[in-house]
Design a protein around this motif. Structure first.
Motif, PDB file in Angstrom:
ATOM      1  N   HIS A 133       0.828  -1.203   0.000  1.00  0.00           N
ATOM      2  CA  HIS A 133       0.000   0.000   0.000  1.00  0.00           C
ATOM      3  C   HIS A 133       0.864   1.255   0.000  1.00  0.00           C
ATOM      4  CE1 HIS A 133      -3.780  -2.131   0.720  1.00  0.00           C
ATOM      5  NE2 HIS A 133      -3.135  -2.908   1.573  1.00  0.00           N
ATOM      6  N   GLY A 134       0.206   2.378  -0.188  1.00  0.00           N
ATOM      7  CA  GLY A 134       0.882   3.655   0.006  1.00  0.00           C
ATOM      8  C   GLY A 134       1.026   4.477  -1.237  1.00  0.00           C
ATOM      9  N   CYS A 135       1.127   5.772  -1.043  1.00  0.00           N
ATOM     10  CA  CYS A 135       1.225   6.711  -2.147  1.00  0.00           C
ATOM     11  C   CYS A 135       2.245   7.773  -1.779  1.00  0.00           C
ATOM     12  CB  CYS A 135      -0.143   7.346  -2.400  1.00  0.00           C
ATOM     13  SG  CYS A 135      -0.166   8.595  -3.678  1.00  0.00           S
ATOM     14  N   PRO A 136       3.530   7.559  -2.048  1.00  0.00           N
ATOM     15  CA  PRO A 136       4.090   6.357  -2.679  1.00  0.00           C
ATOM     16  C   PRO A 136       4.279   5.236  -1.649  1.00  0.00           C
ATOM     17  CG  PRO A 136       5.862   7.866  -2.170  1.00  0.00           C
ATOM     18  CD  PRO A 136       4.579   8.537  -1.720  1.00  0.00           C
ATOM     19  N   ILE A 137       4.718   4.087  -2.152  1.00  0.00           N
ATOM     20  CA  ILE A 137       4.956   2.959  -1.257  1.00  0.00           C
ATOM     21  C   ILE A 137       6.159   3.240  -0.356  1.00  0.00           C
ATOM     22  CG2 ILE A 137       3.965   1.250  -2.811  1.00  0.00           C
ATOM     23  CD1 ILE A 137       6.941   0.504  -3.510  1.00  0.00           C
ATOM     24  N   ASP A 138       6.205   2.493   0.742  1.00  0.00           N
ATOM     25  CA  ASP A 138       7.307   2.598   1.684  1.00  0.00           C
ATOM     26  C   ASP A 138       8.369   1.569   1.283  1.00  0.00           C
ATOM     27  OD1 ASP A 138       8.133   3.470   4.591  1.00  0.00           O
ATOM     28  OD2 ASP A 138       8.340   1.284   4.540  1.00  0.00           O
ATOM     29  N   LYS A 139       9.610   2.041   1.135  1.00  0.00           N
ATOM     30  CA  LYS A 139      10.671   1.141   0.663  1.00  0.00           C
ATOM     31  C   LYS A 139      10.819  -0.081   1.535  1.00  0.00           C
ATOM     32  CE  LYS A 139      13.678   4.825  -0.947  1.00  0.00           C
ATOM     33  NZ  LYS A 139      14.969   5.465  -0.661  1.00  0.00           N
ATOM     34  N   ASP A 140      10.797   0.140   2.866  1.00  0.00           N
ATOM     35  CA  ASP A 140      11.008  -0.994   3.768  1.00  0.00           C
ATOM     36  C   ASP A 140       9.882  -2.007   3.650  1.00  0.00           C
ATOM     37  OD1 ASP A 140      13.402  -0.112   4.735  1.00  0.00           O
ATOM     38  OD2 ASP A 140      12.457   1.160   6.262  1.00  0.00           O
ATOM     39  N   CYS A 201      -2.009  12.362   8.493  1.00  0.00           N
ATOM     40  CA  CYS A 201      -2.236  11.215   7.623  1.00  0.00           C
ATOM     41  C   CYS A 201      -3.419  11.539   6.713  1.00  0.00           C
ATOM     42  CB  CYS A 201      -2.537   9.971   8.449  1.00  0.00           C
ATOM     43  SG  CYS A 201      -2.999   8.564   7.413  1.00  0.00           S
ATOM     44  N   TRP A 202      -3.192  11.375   5.416  1.00  0.00           N
ATOM     45  CA  TRP A 202      -4.256  11.619   4.431  1.00  0.00           C
ATOM     46  C   TRP A 202      -4.998  10.329   4.091  1.00  0.00           C
ATOM     47  CZ3 TRP A 202       0.396  14.257   4.212  1.00  0.00           C
ATOM     48  CH2 TRP A 202       0.298  15.664   4.218  1.00  0.00           C
ATOM     49  N   GLY A 203      -4.475   9.224   4.556  1.00  0.00           N
ATOM     50  CA  GLY A 203      -5.179   7.960   4.321  1.00  0.00           C
ATOM     51  C   GLY A 203      -4.720   7.204   3.098  1.00  0.00           C
ATOM     52  N   CYS A 204      -3.483   7.452   2.655  1.00  0.00           N
ATOM     53  CA  CYS A 204      -3.079   6.903   1.362  1.00  0.00           C
ATOM     54  C   CYS A 204      -3.008   5.381   1.348  1.00  0.00           C
ATOM     55  CB  CYS A 204      -1.744   7.497   0.916  1.00  0.00           C
ATOM     56  SG  CYS A 204      -0.317   6.720   1.662  1.00  0.00           S
ATOM     57  N   ARG A 205      -2.940   4.738   2.526  1.00  0.00           N
ATOM     58  CA  ARG A 205      -2.841   3.277   2.539  1.00  0.00           C
ATOM     59  C   ARG A 205      -4.218   2.611   2.607  1.00  0.00           C
ATOM     60  NH1 ARG A 205       1.893   1.002   3.604  1.00  0.00           N
ATOM     61  NH2 ARG A 205       0.867  -0.554   4.893  1.00  0.00           N
ATOM     62  N   GLY A 206      -5.244   3.454   2.574  1.00  0.00           N
ATOM     63  CA  GLY A 206      -6.581   2.886   2.545  1.00  0.00           C
ATOM     64  C   GLY A 206      -7.118   2.584   3.932  1.00  0.00           C
ATOM     65  N   LEU A 207      -8.396   2.236   3.971  1.00  0.00           N
ATOM     66  CA  LEU A 207      -9.051   1.959   5.247  1.00  0.00           C
ATOM     67  C   LEU A 207      -8.557   0.642   5.838  1.00  0.00           C
ATOM     68  CD1 LEU A 207     -12.756   2.785   4.264  1.00  0.00           C
ATOM     69  CD2 LEU A 207     -11.351   4.081   5.889  1.00  0.00           C
ATOM     70  N   VAL A 208      -8.558   0.549   7.163  1.00  0.00           N
ATOM     71  CA  VAL A 208      -8.341  -0.751   7.814  1.00  0.00           C
ATOM     72  C   VAL A 208      -9.551  -1.640   7.483  1.00  0.00           C
ATOM     73  CG1 VAL A 208      -6.890   0.007   9.734  1.00  0.00           C
ATOM     74  CG2 VAL A 208      -9.364   0.166   9.945  1.00  0.00           C
ATOM     75  N   ASP A 209      -9.459  -2.926   7.831  1.00  0.00           N
ATOM     76  CA  ASP A 209     -10.533  -3.842   7.423  1.00  0.00           C
ATOM     77  C   ASP A 209     -11.891  -3.482   8.022  1.00  0.00           C
ATOM     78  OD1 ASP A 209      -8.654  -5.170   6.002  1.00  0.00           O
ATOM     79  OD2 ASP A 209      -8.238  -6.646   7.570  1.00  0.00           O
ATOM     80  N   LYS A 232     -15.095  14.932   2.717  1.00  0.00           N
ATOM     81  CA  LYS A 232     -14.022  15.091   1.731  1.00  0.00           C
ATOM     82  C   LYS A 232     -12.756  14.390   2.182  1.00  0.00           C
ATOM     83  CE  LYS A 232     -15.276  19.304  -0.670  1.00  0.00           C
ATOM     84  NZ  LYS A 232     -15.433  20.670  -0.143  1.00  0.00           N
ATOM     85  N   LYS A 233     -12.473  14.489   3.490  1.00  0.00           N
ATOM     86  CA  LYS A 233     -11.297  13.808   4.050  1.00  0.00           C
ATOM     87  C   LYS A 233     -11.326  12.325   3.703  1.00  0.00           C
ATOM     88  CE  LYS A 233      -8.668  16.302   6.859  1.00  0.00           C
ATOM     89  NZ  LYS A 233      -7.234  16.309   6.642  1.00  0.00           N
ATOM     90  N   PHE A 234     -12.512  11.765   3.748  1.00  0.00           N
ATOM     91  CA  PHE A 234     -12.653  10.337   3.477  1.00  0.00           C
ATOM     92  C   PHE A 234     -12.548  10.032   1.990  1.00  0.00           C
ATOM     93  CE2 PHE A 234     -13.984   7.446   6.953  1.00  0.00           C
ATOM     94  CZ  PHE A 234     -13.644   8.286   7.991  1.00  0.00           C
ATOM     95  N   ARG A 235     -12.953  11.028   1.176  1.00  0.00           N
ATOM     96  CA  ARG A 235     -13.002  10.744  -0.260  1.00  0.00           C
ATOM     97  C   ARG A 235     -11.633  10.690  -0.897  1.00  0.00           C
ATOM     98  NH1 ARG A 235     -18.231  13.836  -2.733  1.00  0.00           N
ATOM     99  NH2 ARG A 235     -19.733  12.398  -1.800  1.00  0.00           N
ATOM    100  N   LEU A 236     -10.692  11.429  -0.327  1.00  0.00           N
ATOM    101  CA  LEU A 236      -9.402  11.576  -0.985  1.00  0.00           C
ATOM    102  C   LEU A 236      -8.835  10.217  -1.381  1.00  0.00           C
ATOM    103  CD1 LEU A 236      -7.233  13.488  -1.931  1.00  0.00           C
ATOM    104  CD2 LEU A 236      -6.247  13.453   0.361  1.00  0.00           C
ATOM    105  N   TYR A 237      -8.837   9.285  -0.462  1.00  0.00           N
ATOM    106  CA  TYR A 237      -8.275   7.967  -0.778  1.00  0.00           C
ATOM    107  C   TYR A 237      -9.258   6.809  -0.622  1.00  0.00           C
ATOM    108  CZ  TYR A 237      -3.488   9.552  -1.329  1.00  0.00           C
ATOM    109  OH  TYR A 237      -2.350  10.137  -1.794  1.00  0.00           O
ATOM    110  N   PHE A 238     -10.327   7.029   0.146  1.00  0.00           N
ATOM    111  CA  PHE A 238     -11.156   5.881   0.503  1.00  0.00           C
ATOM    112  C   PHE A 238     -12.302   5.658  -0.475  1.00  0.00           C
ATOM    113  CE2 PHE A 238     -10.045   7.186   5.114  1.00  0.00           C
ATOM    114  CZ  PHE A 238      -8.759   6.703   4.959  1.00  0.00           C
ATOM    115  N   GLY A 239     -12.310   6.414  -1.569  1.00  0.00           N
ATOM    116  CA  GLY A 239     -13.445   6.408  -2.486  1.00  0.00           C
ATOM    117  C   GLY A 239     -13.928   5.020  -2.855  1.00  0.00           C
TER     118      GLY A 239
END
Ligand SMILES: Cc1cc2nc3c(=O)[nH]c(=O)nc-3n(C[C@H](O)[C@H](O)[C@H](O)COP(=O)(O)OP(=O)(O)OC[C@H]3O[C@@H](n4cnc5c(N)ncnc54)[C@H](O)[C@@H]3O)c2cc1C
Ligand code: SF4
Ligand code: SF4
Ligand code: SF4
Ligand code: SF4
Ligand code: SF4
Ligand code: FES
Lengths: 245, 638
Positions: A133-140, A201-209, A232-239
């Motif tokens: 996940h991630g925008c961008p992804i985490d190298k580790d 946190c903008w939520g780039c990794r998406g919602l938890v389950d 709107k906060k939710f829409r940015l990534y969780f659409g």
């Protein structure tokens, strides 16, 4: 024999492949374990003989579906990398507008020449074995996923929210700084990197389950956000995820 | 009591910092908050802070810590000895000192955690009495706002000077060595310190409406009130903030982290918390605390009841960190306990303090987190999902287990999993594990071959007591993989057949191809000193089955037994217990004649990580074998 690895891109910025190209020494060590047969970011050649396919970008057109299905057929393991591929990413933001409005905004009068449809993560089309996940992804985390796949284990992707990492890192909570954060409903795994840098946190990794979305929206509103802004906060990534829930 | 001027105190701190053999920590500012951190100058030290973001436990039980390193070619080793510099922590508030005393007892119980104590033992704690109090703090209600011991030195700000109470010889020596112009306190100083401590109590803004002695009893009376817990946890984000910032929380997760060679790596532990969704989830997908209310309730019970029953203290020092970190504002113990108190009182229930629990904490030796290297000497595929592994310890020693105990099996780079020892103790130089392929460790284990290496820790837990069962009639009831742990006792009994009365085995699986140990079981049918009855839930058309069809309980009416002399020994999937026990009870089997082996998520295997808890019971340490009479009142158990 070293597993053969290929990278593919769909609608996205290729920022994730860039992250991987930037791994430097780690990339070299990693290359000792795999054979890269296709990677536009660093090489010209391409081959259809691969074991692991890393797919970046979301599916935004009908034609994308065929290409994805072909990748699924060729690869033993398909890994979605980056928000666009794992959760639809920013691309899914446009889903809130009528698709034709969106096209007109983006392409103006030539809108009809493009055949975009609702942007979606690649697992809306094909089964996906692992996610980075991630925008961008985490190298580790990318390295963790690759190592896990090479060892034959399911990568350990957190099911808890970003707050967990944020607390361990002893950050001052964004809300205490008068800002608004969706960390409590966003899947961890980035080591709360944005908050470590003093942002949110903008939520780039998406919602938890199982996010408690109502409680989170209430927190946002209680702390001074308008209902519209909270949405709107939710829409940015969780659409896409919200649509599916 | 001693007195030191503020100027001389600063020199004292700087002298400590100058000594490179010490690791000097103090409270520093972080924007408008405070955090413990490494001190570079006494000028950075802040003594009139309200509360730190994280408690000082991070120096003894860090967020992330290597337990073991491994090398596929060489095996497992204890992590490289860390720099054993004593840590001096300056400016610890009394409640955080009490919390460290709690942690000491928790990490010492049964076996000591070497990683915690290697750091804790050499540490020097310089406390300071609270000068500003966080609005969330209720340490005064918990009796932890001021203290008389637990520190090496304790400071009280008296304007231009500090009063220093000496709590240990270590503290006194430190003062002798590094401080100048230390005077004896005068009577007025002693009086002033008393006054300052009283002022601390008066700073409290939180109000607990009753005496905290009532908390354990209040909780006992509220466990079943699901509406209460649902209402209070409705807004819970399952974010874990309340437990991660808590100075007395100690739960952890353990994970393997291979390096890029994939041949070497480390096993690390990281902070975990019972509020997180997967905390009690196991590989089969079952989650023993699946909902927010159950996890939310567990935290309060852990603090106010479970640890009280075990150690005799309420495991909350009133620092208020949980309250201030919970975004929906539902984690404040004061609010919850007040609500609980008023609701209970309104319902007319009398609450009297619980009688002080009998605390009997034994401790012996250190936990060994380093697995012993062992070799797979035989591998026998039993079904599509289950394989039997025969294993030999490389150092040639015997495992020395009791039937019903388990080991933690390590696979390099993947992790550890608890597996019951399936062979009887009568089998000496090797032992057997019957493993179902489910998640990471178990799946990888299945790919290993004879000659491959694994790691073994244990044996762990309380097993069956074959001595106590001598001369009794034994009714074994196994469901599916539940046969694996029972087999260690069953085969032991067969190896000592004359010592036991009637022996019966009821064994059920979903379908015939899932039956384990088929040859061994077939051999039973030829014996006249054992009654063996298998069953399957159904038989698909392409399989052959001539025996009973139906769930395991359909076998119980088919066997004769005398409830007075019979002990039932039961193991199977979680769902099975309720039904089997009900049927046994209807046949008049006494509660204390029913013996169960239970399964929960495990990480440490030694009673520290918190994962396997069933209410106050640790399955890894108090079980996995339990007498039903002892566990039937434990609500989460069955
Ligand atoms: C006392 C006891 C005895 C057991 N005996 C056997 C046995 O004889 N044969 C057998 O096949 N299985 C047994 N199990 C279950 C076995 O431990 C799990 O199937 C195994 O841990 C799954 O690990 P994994 O890495 O493959 O799965 P993953 O889903 O990848 O699990 C990751 C980690 O979570 C923990 N975990 C997950 N599931 C369980 C679980 N059910 N119990 C405890 N910890 C868990 C482990 O630490 C595991 O390494 C036993 C469990 C317990 C508690
Ligand atoms: S800053 Fe965001 S992620 Fe961090 S604790 Fe606050 S809400 Fe959670
Ligand atoms: S903190 Fe949030 S926005 Fe930043 S990387 Fe992590 S998930 Fe993405
Ligand atoms: S009680 Fe509060 S802090 Fe704790 S997990 Fe729930 S929301 Fe997070
Ligand atoms: S439960 Fe809350 S108040 Fe009590 S010690 Fe933990 S963080 Fe502090
Ligand atoms: S089980 Fe207890 S120690 Fe562990 S996280 Fe929960 S409250 Fe804290
Ligand atoms: S406490 Fe860690 S497994 Fe039981």
């Amino acid at each position: 024999m070293k597993p053969k690895v290929a990278f593919f891109d769909f609608a996205g910025c290729e920022g994730d492949q860039l992250q991987i190209a930037n791994l430097e020494e780690d990339l070299l060590a990693l290359l000792g374990q795999v054979e890269v047969v296709s990677f536009r970011e660093v090489m010209k050649e391409h081959s259809d003989d691969y074991d692991i396919a890393f797919v970046e970008g979301s599916c935004t057109r009908l034609q994308d579906e065929d290409r994805l299905k072909q990748i699924r057929k060729n690869a033993k393991i398909v890994v979605a990398i980056g928000s666009c591929a794992t959760i639809g990413g920013i691309n899914a933001l446009r889903n809130y507008r009528e698709i034709d409005d969106a096209k007109r905004i983006v392409y103006g009068d030539s809108a009809n020449l493009f055949d975009a449809y609702t942007a979606r993560p690649i697992d809306a089309i094909i089964p996906v074995d692992a996610y980075v996940h991630g925008c961008p992804i985490d190298k580790d985390e990318f390295l963790h996923v690759v190592k896990s796949l090479l060892l034959g284990k399911k990568p350990d992707i957190p099911t808890y929210p970003v707050c967990v990492e944020c607390k361990k890192n002893e950050n001052i909570c964004a809300f205490e700084r008068g800002q608004f954060c969706v960390g409590p409903v966003t899947r961890a795994g980035c080591n709360s990197c944005c908050i470590n840098e003093g942002t949110i946190c903008w939520g780039c990794r998406g919602l938890v389950d199982n996010p408690n979305e109502n409680a989170q929206k209430e927190v946002l509103i209680k702390n001074g956000l308008t209902v519209d802004d909270a949405i709107k906060k939710f829409r940015l990534y969780f659409g896409w995820q919200e649509r599916r829930r | 009591m001693k007195i030191i001027s503020k100027g001389d105190f600063k020199s004292f701190v700087n002298a400590l910092i100058m000594d490179s053999s010490l690791n000097v920590i103090g409270v520093k500012s972080k924007a408008d908050k405070f955090a413990f951190g490494s001190l570079e100058s006494a000028d950075d030290l802040i003594m009139d802070y309200d509360v730190t973001l994280l408690p000082p436990k991070k120096y003894f039980f860090p967020q992330r810590e290597t337990l073991v390193t491994y090398d596929v070619a060489k095996g497992f080793s204890a992590k490289d000895p860390v720099e054993k510099k004593p840590t001096v922590i300056i400016g610890v508030h009394p409640y955080d000192i009490v919390a460290l005393l709690h942690m000491d007892e928790i990490f010492r119980e049964t076996k000591s955690d070497p990683y915690y104590f290697e750091k804790r033992k050499s540490s020097i704690i310089i406390g300071v009495n609270i000068q500003k109090m966080s609005k969330w703090c209720f340490a005064a209600h918990m009796g932890c706002a001021t203290i008389d011991h637990g520190y090496d030195l304790m400071l009280t700000d008296l304007g231009n000077r500090y009063a220093i109470s000496i709590g240990s010889q270590k503290g006194e020596l430190l003062l002798d060595k590094y401080a100048k112009n230390v005077q004896n306190a005068l009577a007025r100083d002693i009086q002033l310190v008393g006054q300052k401590k009283r002022e601390v109590i008066a700073m409290t803004q939180q109000k607990l409406d009753f005496s905290p002695e009532l908390i354990p009893e209040l909780l006992s009376k509220s466990y079943e009130k699901s509406a209460f817990w649902e209402k209070h946890s409705e807004k819970c984000l399952a974010c874990g903030s309340c437990v991660l910032v808590c100075p007395t929380c100690y739960c952890f997760d353990v994970k393997d982290n291979p390096d890029l060679s994939l041949e070497q790596g480390e096993r690390v532990r990281t902070w975990d918390g019972c509020l997180l969704e997967d905390f009690a989830k196991i590989a089969s997908g079952e989650n023993f605390r699946p909902t927010r209310p159950t996890r939310y309730r567990h935290r309060y019970f852990k603090k106010g009841k479970y640890l009280y029953d075990r150690f005799g203290f309420i495991s909350c020092v009133g620092c208020g960190r949980c309250s201030s970190n919970c975004l929906p504002d539902i984690a404040n113990p004061v609010n919850l306990f007040n609500d609980m108190y008023h609701e209970t009182k309104a319902s007319g229930v009398q609450i009297t303090p619980a009688s002080t629990p009998e605390v009997n904490i034994q401790t012996e030796g250190n936990i060994d987190y380093v697995p012993r290297l062992a070799t797979i000497v035989r591998k026998e595929v039993m079904t599509v999902y289950e394989t039997l592994f025969e294993i030999k310890l490389d150092d040639g020693s015997e495992l020395g287990h009791a039937p019903g105990q388990f080991v933690e099996v390590s696979v390099f780079g993947i992790g550890e999993a608890p597996i019951s020892i399936s062979s009887p103790p009568t089998k000496k130089d090797t032992f057997e594990l019957c493993v179902r392929k489910l998640g990471n460790v178990t799946t990888k284990l299945h790919t290993l071959q004879v000659g491959d290496k694994v790691g073994i820790r244990g044996p762990f837990g309380k097993g069956f007591d074959p001595e106590a069962l001598k001369n009794k009639d034994l009714l074994f009831i196994a469901g599916g993989l539940g046969l694996a742990p029972l087999r260690s006792l069953f085969n032991y009994v067969l190896d000592n057949r004359k010592d036991y009365g009637k022996v019966t085995l009821l064994y059920g699986c979903k379908e015939p191809r899932e039956l384990l140990f088929t040859e061994e079981l077939l051999a039973l049918t030829k014996r006249d000193d054992v009654e063996y009855k298998p069953t399957v839930n159904w038989c698909p058309e392409n399989e052959v089955w001539t025996g009973n069809i139906g769930v395991i309980t359909t076998l119980i009416p088919q066997v004769e037994f005398n409830p007075e002399t019979t002990y039932a020994i039961v193991c199977g999937p979680p769902i099975m217990y309720k039904f089997v026990i009900a049927d046994l009870k209807s046949r008049n089997v006494h509660d204390d004649h029913i013996i169960l082996s239970l399964e929960r998520r495990m990480k440490c295997g030694v009673g520290k990580c918190g994962h396997c808890q069933i209410n106050h019971v640790y399955v890894c340490k108090d079980g996995p074998v339990f007498n039903y009479s002892k566990i039937k009142g434990v609500p989460e158990a069955l």
